[in-house]
Scaffold this motif. Structure first.
Motif, mmCIF file in Angstrom:
data_model
loop_
_atom_site.group_PDB
_atom_site.id
_atom_site.type_symbol
_atom_site.label_atom_id
_atom_site.label_comp_id
_atom_site.label_asym_id
_atom_site.label_seq_id
_atom_site.Cartn_x
_atom_site.Cartn_y
_atom_site.Cartn_z
ATOM 1 N N TYR A 40 0.809 -1.222 0.000
ATOM 2 C CA TYR A 40 0.000 0.000 0.000
ATOM 3 C C TYR A 40 0.840 1.269 0.000
ATOM 4 N N TRP A 41 0.545 2.130 -0.957
ATOM 5 C CA TRP A 41 0.967 3.528 -0.933
ATOM 6 C C TRP A 41 -0.140 4.267 -0.192
ATOM 7 N N VAL A 42 0.207 4.915 0.919
ATOM 8 C CA VAL A 42 -0.780 5.551 1.793
ATOM 9 C C VAL A 42 -0.554 7.057 1.831
ATOM 10 N N LEU A 43 -1.614 7.818 1.574
ATOM 11 C CA LEU A 43 -1.596 9.256 1.799
ATOM 12 C C LEU A 43 -1.890 9.488 3.274
ATOM 13 N N ASN A 44 -1.047 10.281 3.952
ATOM 14 C CA ASN A 44 -1.190 10.373 5.403
ATOM 15 C C ASN A 44 -0.777 11.729 5.944
ATOM 16 N N ASP A 45 -1.239 12.001 7.169
ATOM 17 C CA ASP A 45 -0.868 13.241 7.845
ATOM 18 C C ASP A 45 0.113 12.942 8.976
ATOM 19 N N ASP A 46 0.627 13.999 9.622
ATOM 20 C CA ASP A 46 1.671 13.772 10.623
ATOM 21 C C ASP A 46 1.102 13.623 12.035
ATOM 22 N N TYR A 47 -0.219 13.410 12.133
ATOM 23 C CA TYR A 47 -0.797 13.083 13.428
ATOM 24 C C TYR A 47 -0.812 11.570 13.666
ATOM 25 N N LEU A 48 -0.375 10.811 12.690
ATOM 26 C CA LEU A 48 -0.237 9.371 12.896
ATOM 27 C C LEU A 48 0.936 9.083 13.826
ATOM 28 N N ASP A 49 0.780 8.069 14.671
ATOM 29 C CA ASP A 49 1.906 7.520 15.417
ATOM 30 C C ASP A 49 2.312 6.242 14.683
ATOM 31 N N VAL A 50 3.317 6.358 13.848
ATOM 32 C CA VAL A 50 3.713 5.271 12.952
ATOM 33 C C VAL A 50 4.617 4.290 13.694
ATOM 34 N N LEU A 51 4.269 3.006 13.609
ATOM 35 C CA LEU A 51 5.067 1.951 14.225
ATOM 36 C C LEU A 51 5.943 1.220 13.216
ATOM 37 N N ALA A 52 5.498 1.182 11.951
ATOM 38 C CA ALA A 52 6.254 0.475 10.913
ATOM 39 C C ALA A 52 5.962 1.123 9.577
ATOM 40 N N THR A 53 6.904 1.016 8.670
ATOM 41 C CA THR A 53 6.771 1.592 7.337
ATOM 42 C C THR A 53 7.100 0.545 6.282
ATOM 43 N N THR A 54 6.791 0.875 5.053
ATOM 44 C CA THR A 54 7.243 0.094 3.913
ATOM 45 C C THR A 54 7.630 1.071 2.814
ATOM 46 N N THR A 55 8.675 0.746 2.057
ATOM 47 C CA THR A 55 9.173 1.650 1.029
ATOM 48 C C THR A 55 8.897 1.079 -0.346
ATOM 49 N N LEU A 56 8.170 1.833 -1.143
ATOM 50 C CA LEU A 56 7.845 1.440 -2.506
ATOM 51 C C LEU A 56 8.957 1.920 -3.423
ATOM 52 N N ALA A 57 9.426 1.022 -4.249
ATOM 53 C CA ALA A 57 10.534 1.343 -5.150
ATOM 54 C C ALA A 57 10.078 2.302 -6.235
ATOM 55 N N ALA A 58 11.051 2.963 -6.846
ATOM 56 C CA ALA A 58 10.813 3.756 -8.055
ATOM 57 C C ALA A 58 11.482 3.023 -9.209
ATOM 58 N N ARG A 59 10.679 2.300 -9.974
ATOM 59 C CA ARG A 59 11.196 1.484 -11.065
ATOM 60 C C ARG A 59 11.138 2.263 -12.375
ATOM 61 N N ALA A 60 11.823 1.765 -13.375
ATOM 62 C CA ALA A 60 11.820 2.447 -14.673
ATOM 63 C C ALA A 60 10.415 2.565 -15.243
ATOM 64 N N CYS A 61 9.521 1.630 -14.889
ATOM 65 C CA CYS A 61 8.169 1.643 -15.430
ATOM 66 C C CYS A 61 7.221 2.556 -14.665
ATOM 67 N N ASP A 62 7.682 3.135 -13.559
ATOM 68 C CA ASP A 62 6.811 3.942 -12.706
ATOM 69 C C ASP A 62 6.872 5.417 -13.079
ATOM 70 N N ALA A 63 5.810 6.132 -12.760
ATOM 71 C CA ALA A 63 5.757 7.569 -13.058
ATOM 72 C C ALA A 63 6.485 8.393 -12.004
ATOM 73 N N TRP A 64 6.710 7.833 -10.800
ATOM 74 C CA TRP A 64 7.417 8.563 -9.758
ATOM 75 C C TRP A 64 8.906 8.274 -9.856
ATOM 76 N N HIS A 65 9.734 9.178 -9.354
ATOM 77 C CA HIS A 65 11.165 9.145 -9.657
ATOM 78 C C HIS A 65 12.054 8.872 -8.451
ATOM 79 N N ARG A 66 11.487 8.655 -7.309
ATOM 80 C CA ARG A 66 12.277 8.264 -6.140
ATOM 81 C C ARG A 66 11.421 7.363 -5.259
ATOM 82 N N PRO A 67 12.051 6.528 -4.430
ATOM 83 C CA PRO A 67 11.288 5.638 -3.556
ATOM 84 C C PRO A 67 10.362 6.433 -2.633
ATOM 85 N N VAL A 68 9.253 5.817 -2.282
ATOM 86 C CA VAL A 68 8.248 6.453 -1.434
ATOM 87 C C VAL A 68 8.024 5.572 -0.207
#
Length: 236
Positions: A163-191
């Motif tokens: 999941y790519w999640v749109l979020n605000d900074d009122y979350l208390d985040v316990l864990a994350t995941t990083t989505l790669a930026a592949r050649a086929c993707d429209a975004w240009h850096r990991p998220v």
């Protein structure tokens, strides 16, 4: 042996059937009963409009992907949580519910945006959801490793929707995941997106885990442990 029921849990399940809301929630009902909850099951979020029932509910487990909820239902949910009712769930059943409601999105603080598919040359033209299954890591944050939901759990690998999640900074985040930026993707850096989070809302607690697309993911030992702990942590 189940504990004597001393608290009340409400399971609200339905919406998109692709997330197996009945089979998925059935995995956790015995856990709640064993921990002293009397469990009520509803198939519509409109139960949230019942102020008396909500006031008597200590925990809501919601598994209701997409779908709609009336303004009155969302108001009832927000009011109950602010008064101390716990709210928890996983994947689209809580992080992709009621897209029509800005008030629900505000309550959650994190909203599903996408789950990137496999690279084009790996896609099966006749495939189903498996075309969206990617290998990825859930990273437990160093600063939260003593939190009761994730204590003792190490980073873990999954092959499922990421999941790519749109979020605000009122979350208390316990864990994350990083989505790669592949050649086929429209975004240009990991998220990096939150994968497990909590949120304090008035007197109530909210718990969300984004893994959980299918029952086999819920059976992953780390995912299951996080959800079981998270539900108990959120409860009044």
């Amino acid at each position: 042996m189940a504990a004597t029921a001393s608290r009340s849990a409400l399971v609200v399940r339905g919406g998109w059937e692709g997330h197996s809301p009945v089979e998925a929630t059935d995995r956790f009902i015995p856990h709640l009963q064993a921990n002293g909850f009397d469990v009520r099951i509803e198939d519509s979020p409109e139960v949230y409009t019942d102020a008396d029932a909500m006031a008597a509910t200590d925990l809501i487990l919601q598994c209701y992907t997409m779908g709609t909820a009336s303004d009155a239902a969302v108001t009832g949910l927000r009011t109950a949580i602010a008064a101390g009712t716990g709210f928890g769930g996983w994947h689209g059943g809580i992080a992709d519910s009621f897209r029509n409601s800005a008030d629900y999105l505000h309550l959650m603080g994190g909203q599903f945006a996408c789950h990137p598919p496999k690279e084009p040359d790996q896609l099966d033209p006749d495939g189903g959801p498996e075309n969206n299954y990617l290998p990825y890591v859930v990273n437990i944050l160093t600063r939260t490793r003593d939190h009761p939901i994730v204590v003792g759990i190490e980073d873990f690998d999954l092959v499922t929707e990421q999941y790519w999640v749109l979020n605000d900074d009122y979350l208390d985040v316990l864990a994350t995941t990083t989505l790669a930026a592949r050649a086929c993707d429209a975004w240009h850096r990991p998220v990096t997106s939150p994968a497990i989070w909590t949120r304090q809302w008035g007197q109530g607690r909210i718990f969300v885990a984004t893994p959980g697309h299918s029952p086999d993911v819920l059976d992953h030992p780390s995912v299951r442990t996080v959800i079981e702990r998270g539900l108990l942590w959120a409860a009044r």
